[in-house]
Design a protein around this motif. Structure first.
Motif, PDB file in Angstrom:
ATOM      1  N   ARG A 119      -7.195   1.971  -4.526  1.00  0.00           N
ATOM      2  CA  ARG A 119      -5.411   2.877  -5.211  1.00  0.00           C
ATOM      3  C   ARG A 119      -5.410   3.951  -3.126  1.00  0.00           C
ATOM      4  N   PRO A 120      -3.772   3.632  -2.817  1.00  0.00           N
ATOM      5  CA  PRO A 120      -3.982   4.517  -2.807  1.00  0.00           C
ATOM      6  C   PRO A 120      -4.062   6.003  -2.721  1.00  0.00           C
ATOM      7  N   ASN A 121      -4.613   6.758  -2.054  1.00  0.00           N
ATOM      8  CA  ASN A 121      -3.665   8.597  -2.365  1.00  0.00           C
ATOM      9  C   ASN A 121      -3.707   9.274  -1.396  1.00  0.00           C
ATOM     10  N   ARG A 122      -2.955  10.101  -1.485  1.00  0.00           N
ATOM     11  CA  ARG A 122      -2.162  11.325  -0.639  1.00  0.00           C
ATOM     12  C   ARG A 122      -2.808  11.985   0.419  1.00  0.00           C
ATOM     13  N   LEU A 123      -4.488  12.139   0.413  1.00  0.00           N
ATOM     14  CA  LEU A 123      -5.251  11.824   1.213  1.00  0.00           C
ATOM     15  C   LEU A 123      -5.454  10.709   2.940  1.00  0.00           C
ATOM     16  N   ASP A 124      -4.856  10.137   1.376  1.00  0.00           N
ATOM     17  CA  ASP A 124      -5.440   8.549   3.036  1.00  0.00           C
ATOM     18  C   ASP A 124      -4.964   9.150   4.095  1.00  0.00           C
ATOM     19  N   PRO A 125      -3.611   9.477   5.035  1.00  0.00           N
ATOM     20  CA  PRO A 125      -3.330   9.628   6.055  1.00  0.00           C
ATOM     21  C   PRO A 125      -3.448  10.751   6.276  1.00  0.00           C
ATOM     22  N   CYS A 126      -4.267  11.784   6.269  1.00  0.00           N
ATOM     23  CA  CYS A 126      -5.103  12.615   6.456  1.00  0.00           C
ATOM     24  C   CYS A 126      -7.224  12.723   6.941  1.00  0.00           C
TER      25      CYS A 126
END
Length: 148
Positions: free
Chosen positions: A90-97
């Motif tokens: 599942r993607p989470n909010r930390l993935d782009p960082c």
């Protein structure tokens, strides 16, 4: 409509009578087989789920209610085997960082509070716990040699 309801009632009564002499384990296997048949039908319909009437849903709920949670969990795992979304994280909010955090960690910045503040300064919606958990995985991983 009334005739159909009577027909469903009679067929379900015969189905219940067929299940009476079975042991609990045999019933569990029968229910798992029924769930598997529904899954196969869904695949054959091209991803569209079959349309159940209220009476069908009530009957299936009555059949599946007494099953223990571990049996239902096993049935769900069997039903999802081979499903295209089987092991996709599942993607989470930390993935782009994550690339930023890996770069900063490799540069020697291992202070979670500082990293979290840097991300907040960029208006990134991450929590301290998310950053701490990811830095813990970076600390646990063996150091990689820089590319030549």
């Amino acid at each position: 409509m009334l005739l159909r309801l009577a027909y469903l009632g009679v067929t379900n009564a015969f189905a219940v009578l067929r299940l009476l002499p079975m042991s609990g384990r045999d019933k569990d296997v029968e229910f798992l087989a029924l769930r598997h048949e529904i899954t196969v039908l869904e695949r054959q319909l091209g991803g569209n789920s079959p349309r159940f009437d209220a009476s069908d849903r009530a009957f299936l709920a009555a059949l599946l209610h007494p099953l223990p949670r571990d049996v239902l969990r096993y049935a769900s795992c069997c039903a999802l085997a081979g499903h295209p979304h089987e092991n996709r994280p599942r993607p989470n909010r930390l993935d782009p960082c994550k690339t930023y955090l890996e770069r900063r960690f490799a540069a020697g910045c291992t202070n979670v509070t500082r990293l979290h503040r840097e991300l907040l300064a960029e208006n990134t919606p991450v929590t301290y716990q998310m950053v701490r958990a990811y830095i813990a995985t970076l600390r646990a991983a063996p150091p990689q040699a820089p590319p030549p």
